[in-house]
Motif scaffolding. Structure first.
Motif, PDB file in Angstrom:
ATOM      1  N   ALA A  39     -44.362 105.299 -12.124  1.00 27.44           N
ATOM      2  CA  ALA A  39     -44.342 103.942 -12.685  1.00 27.44           C
ATOM      3  C   ALA A  39     -44.579 102.931 -11.570  1.00 27.44           C
ATOM      4  CB  ALA A  39     -43.010 103.669 -13.372  1.00 27.44           C
ATOM      5  N   ILE A  40     -45.420 101.939 -11.866  1.00 23.58           N
ATOM      6  CA  ILE A  40     -45.774 100.937 -10.855  1.00 23.58           C
ATOM      7  C   ILE A  40     -45.545  99.529 -11.406  1.00 23.58           C
ATOM      8  CG2 ILE A  40     -47.510 100.208  -9.168  1.00 23.58           C
ATOM      9  CD1 ILE A  40     -49.042 102.797  -9.763  1.00 23.58           C
ATOM     10  N   PRO A  41     -44.297  99.050 -11.382  1.00 27.76           N
ATOM     11  CA  PRO A  41     -44.083  97.630 -11.668  1.00 27.76           C
ATOM     12  C   PRO A  41     -44.659  96.813 -10.514  1.00 27.76           C
ATOM     13  CG  PRO A  41     -42.055  98.632 -10.914  1.00 27.76           C
ATOM     14  CD  PRO A  41     -43.058  99.740 -11.038  1.00 27.76           C
ATOM     15  N   ILE A  42     -44.744  95.506 -10.687  1.00 31.22           N
ATOM     16  CA  ILE A  42     -45.447  94.726  -9.665  1.00 31.22           C
ATOM     17  C   ILE A  42     -44.645  94.597  -8.373  1.00 31.22           C
ATOM     18  CG2 ILE A  42     -46.361  92.437  -9.130  1.00 31.22           C
ATOM     19  CD1 ILE A  42     -47.540  92.320 -11.890  1.00 31.22           C
ATOM     20  N   THR A  43     -43.480  93.968  -8.412  1.00 31.63           N
ATOM     21  CA  THR A  43     -42.684  93.836  -7.190  1.00 31.63           C
ATOM     22  C   THR A  43     -41.213  93.713  -7.534  1.00 31.63           C
ATOM     23  OG1 THR A  43     -42.217  92.488  -5.224  1.00 31.63           O
ATOM     24  CG2 THR A  43     -43.040  91.334  -7.147  1.00 31.63           C
ATOM     25  N   LEU A  44     -40.380  94.382  -6.768  1.00 31.08           N
ATOM     26  CA  LEU A  44     -38.939  94.300  -6.993  1.00 31.08           C
ATOM     27  C   LEU A  44     -38.338  93.080  -6.304  1.00 31.08           C
ATOM     28  CD1 LEU A  44     -38.016  98.074  -6.700  1.00 31.08           C
ATOM     29  CD2 LEU A  44     -38.617  96.742  -8.726  1.00 31.08           C
ATOM     30  N   ALA A  45     -39.194  92.244  -5.717  1.00 28.04           N
ATOM     31  CA  ALA A  45     -38.732  90.970  -5.163  1.00 28.04           C
ATOM     32  C   ALA A  45     -38.441  89.957  -6.274  1.00 28.04           C
ATOM     33  CB  ALA A  45     -39.761  90.403  -4.189  1.00 28.04           C
ATOM     34  N   ASN A  46     -38.961  90.229  -7.470  1.00 31.19           N
ATOM     35  CA  ASN A  46     -38.731  89.369  -8.630  1.00 31.19           C
ATOM     36  C   ASN A  46     -37.729  90.074  -9.544  1.00 31.19           C
ATOM     37  OD1 ASN A  46     -38.877  88.086 -11.186  1.00 31.19           O
ATOM     38  ND2 ASN A  46     -40.978  87.452 -10.838  1.00 31.19           N
ATOM     39  N   PRO A  47     -36.612  89.412  -9.909  1.00 35.05           N
ATOM     40  CA  PRO A  47     -35.599  90.053 -10.760  1.00 35.05           C
ATOM     41  C   PRO A  47     -36.145  90.586 -12.078  1.00 35.05           C
ATOM     42  CG  PRO A  47     -34.723  88.022  -9.825  1.00 35.05           C
ATOM     43  CD  PRO A  47     -36.183  88.062  -9.479  1.00 35.05           C
ATOM     44  N   PHE A  48     -37.206  89.973 -12.603  1.00 39.28           N
ATOM     45  CA  PHE A  48     -37.816  90.470 -13.841  1.00 39.28           C
ATOM     46  C   PHE A  48     -38.220  91.933 -13.678  1.00 39.28           C
ATOM     47  CE2 PHE A  48     -41.534  91.419 -16.422  1.00 39.28           C
ATOM     48  CZ  PHE A  48     -41.186  90.941 -17.670  1.00 39.28           C
ATOM     49  N   TRP A  49     -38.880  92.240 -12.567  1.00 36.29           N
ATOM     50  CA  TRP A  49     -39.374  93.601 -12.366  1.00 36.29           C
ATOM     51  C   TRP A  49     -38.256  94.567 -12.006  1.00 36.29           C
ATOM     52  CZ3 TRP A  49     -43.748  94.627 -14.476  1.00 36.29           C
ATOM     53  CH2 TRP A  49     -44.688  93.606 -14.622  1.00 36.29           C
ATOM     54  N   VAL A  50     -37.176  94.069 -11.462  1.00 37.83           N
ATOM     55  CA  VAL A  50     -35.998  94.924 -11.234  1.00 37.83           C
ATOM     56  C   VAL A  50     -35.477  95.435 -12.578  1.00 37.83           C
ATOM     57  CG1 VAL A  50     -33.615  94.978 -10.401  1.00 37.83           C
ATOM     58  CG2 VAL A  50     -35.364  93.758  -9.082  1.00 37.83           C
ATOM     59  N   VAL A  94     -37.285  71.101 -17.493  1.00 35.41           N
ATOM     60  CA  VAL A  94     -37.956  72.208 -16.809  1.00 35.41           C
ATOM     61  C   VAL A  94     -37.734  73.491 -17.606  1.00 35.41           C
ATOM     62  CG1 VAL A  94     -38.142  73.569 -14.694  1.00 35.41           C
ATOM     63  CG2 VAL A  94     -37.620  71.122 -14.562  1.00 35.41           C
ATOM     64  N   VAL A  95     -38.827  74.191 -17.896  1.00 33.34           N
ATOM     65  CA  VAL A  95     -38.775  75.453 -18.636  1.00 33.34           C
ATOM     66  C   VAL A  95     -39.521  76.520 -17.856  1.00 33.34           C
ATOM     67  CG1 VAL A  95     -39.580  76.657 -20.714  1.00 33.34           C
ATOM     68  CG2 VAL A  95     -38.499  74.422 -20.912  1.00 33.34           C
ATOM     69  N   GLY A  96     -38.930  77.702 -17.758  1.00 35.41           N
ATOM     70  CA  GLY A  96     -39.573  78.830 -17.102  1.00 35.41           C
ATOM     71  C   GLY A  96     -39.844  79.959 -18.078  1.00 35.41           C
ATOM     72  N   VAL A  97     -40.226  81.107 -17.542  1.00 40.02           N
ATOM     73  CA  VAL A  97     -40.514  82.294 -18.346  1.00 40.02           C
ATOM     74  C   VAL A  97     -39.860  83.503 -17.693  1.00 40.02           C
ATOM     75  CG1 VAL A  97     -42.320  83.799 -19.298  1.00 40.02           C
ATOM     76  CG2 VAL A  97     -42.744  81.347 -19.075  1.00 40.02           C
ATOM     77  N   ASP A  98     -39.261  84.350 -18.469  1.00 40.54           N
ATOM     78  CA  ASP A  98     -38.709  85.666 -18.094  1.00 40.54           C
ATOM     79  C   ASP A  98     -37.215  85.786 -18.373  1.00 40.54           C
ATOM     80  OD1 ASP A  98     -41.147  86.676 -17.307  1.00 40.54           O
ATOM     81  OD2 ASP A  98     -40.813  86.324 -15.167  1.00 40.54           O
ATOM     82  N   PHE A  99     -36.480  84.679 -18.368  1.00 42.88           N
ATOM     83  CA  PHE A  99     -35.032  84.693 -18.590  1.00 42.88           C
ATOM     84  C   PHE A  99     -34.337  85.688 -17.646  1.00 42.88           C
ATOM     85  CE2 PHE A  99     -31.148  85.516 -21.301  1.00 42.88           C
ATOM     86  CZ  PHE A  99     -30.588  84.258 -21.104  1.00 42.88           C
ATOM     87  N   ILE A 100     -34.596  85.524 -16.347  1.00 40.36           N
ATOM     88  CA  ILE A 100     -33.913  86.345 -15.346  1.00 40.36           C
ATOM     89  C   ILE A 100     -32.451  85.895 -15.243  1.00 40.36           C
ATOM     90  CG2 ILE A 100     -36.055  86.767 -14.084  1.00 40.36           C
ATOM     91  CD1 ILE A 100     -35.191  84.681 -12.038  1.00 40.36           C
TER      92      ILE A 100
END
Length: 347
Positions: free
Chosen positions: A61-72, A278-284
């Motif tokens: 499995a190759i998620p993009i980066t674990l530096a972003n909590p979404f991908w964690v 301010v609105v973001g995306v992902d709900f980390i």
């Protein structure tokens, strides 16, 4: 949620080819399924039941980066599935969201090691195509989530299995619609978009979805669209410059939560706490906390855990030679202080 809390929330569900928006009341008593559990059950039903594969199989499995909590959290979805089915799923990610060459190296290494299936979340539409070609040559099915340019991949000799779980364009529309609703309460005004990495499919689609909503509203004026490349510091500086150029700015749509939280920090540093929607995306998790504190207006949620779980299950289905639906969209929820009490176990 396992509580007696009663709440009303606006839920956006992607069903079939249409987007259905409705207002519903959730009454979660003791023992009732939570909103996350309901969404998970609905999502898993789209692929159907799977028999257990040979425990000796290995999936990469190759998620993009674990530096972003979404991908964690995506990684957690893969790991949960590995445990549930008693198989090995090895997760590899690159250091940053723009490490396109390193991501291709990971894919090619997994192909060389002979994994039975691979699930890959490409950074750009084209960076993984050479690896997809090598996987095809070795007969290894590769699951992709709609970011790959399928036409270019097939022309190069690749044939990935494309599944559509996340509607990036609708994420942008839903986030911008919330901003419009809030800005209208104070008479309308100027809004801006902070996009992610230019050219990245999710960045472009979220930007375009938000632009389409803003452009149709006479009470809002889109004054700036600027990239911050998913980077927190870049988003902080972009926001600072935006507020200096437009001190009367009323709203900012950010293409992910990392940048949205940076925008909030910049706003607060300039003494404008609570003055810009301010609105973001992902709900980390950090976004959840900021919404609860009243610092971030909202975040567009589409479960990263289910992204990992559905990609892992699809890889298993490919190994089992099962027919795989292309569209298995995960429901989208616009989270704000109004409905955050329903999101305690969201992941």
């Amino acid at each position: 949620m396992g509580t007696k809390h009663r709440g009303r929330s606006r839920i956006y569900l992607r069903m079939g080819v249409g987007l259905i928006v409705f207002l519903c009341t959730f009454n979660h008593g003791w023992g009732s399924p939570s909103l996350f559990q309901e969404v998970r059950s609905k999502t898993l039903s789209k692929l159907g039941q799977l028999s257990k594969p040979d425990p000796k199989i290995k999936i990469g499995a190759i998620p993009i980066t674990l530096a972003n909590p979404f991908w964690v959290t995506v990684k957690e979805g893969y790991e949960f599935t590995a445990t549930e089915f008693g198989i090995q799923i090895d997760v590899h990610a690159v250091p940053q969201e723009n490490s396109i060459v390193a991501q291709l190296d990971i894919l090619e290494n997994l192909v060389a090691k002979g994994y039975q299936a691979i699930s890959a979340h490409s950074i750009t539409p084209h960076n993984l195509i050479p690896g997809l070609v090598k996987a095809k040559a070795k007969g290894i099915p590769v699951i992709t989530d709609g970011r790959v340019d399928l036409k270019a991949a097939k022309e190069a000799g690749a044939d990935p299995i494309v599944i559509r779980l996340v509607d990036f364009y609708e994420q942008g529309r839903i986030g911008a619609s919330f901003i419009v609703k809030e800005v209208k309460k104070t008479g309308g005004g100027k809004v801006a978009i902070i996009e992610g990495l230019p050219g990245a499919p999710q960045a472009e689609a979220r930007k375009n979805g938000a632009k389409d909503i803003f452009s149709k509203e006479s009470m809002v004026q889109l004054v700036s669209v600027q990239p911050a490349n998913w980077d927190r510091m870049k988003a902080y500086h972009v926001t600072t410059n935006l507020l200096q150029a437009h001190p009367d700015l009323k709203g900012i749509f950010c293409a992910n939560d990392v940048m949205a939280l940076a925008a909030v920090e910049a706003m607060e540093a300039m003494g404008k706490k609570g003055q810009v929607v301010v609105v973001g995306v992902d709900f980390i998790p950090q976004a959840k906390k900021a919404i609860e504190e009243g610092r971030l207006a909202g975040s567009v949620a589409q479960s990263p855990f289910l992204v990992g779980e559905m990609c892992a299950r699809t890889a298993i289905a490919a190994i089992l030679k099962r027919e795989i639906p292309q569209e298995m969209f995960i429901p989208i929820i616009m989270v704000s202080r109004e409905n955050i009490h329903l999101m305690s176990d969201w992941k």
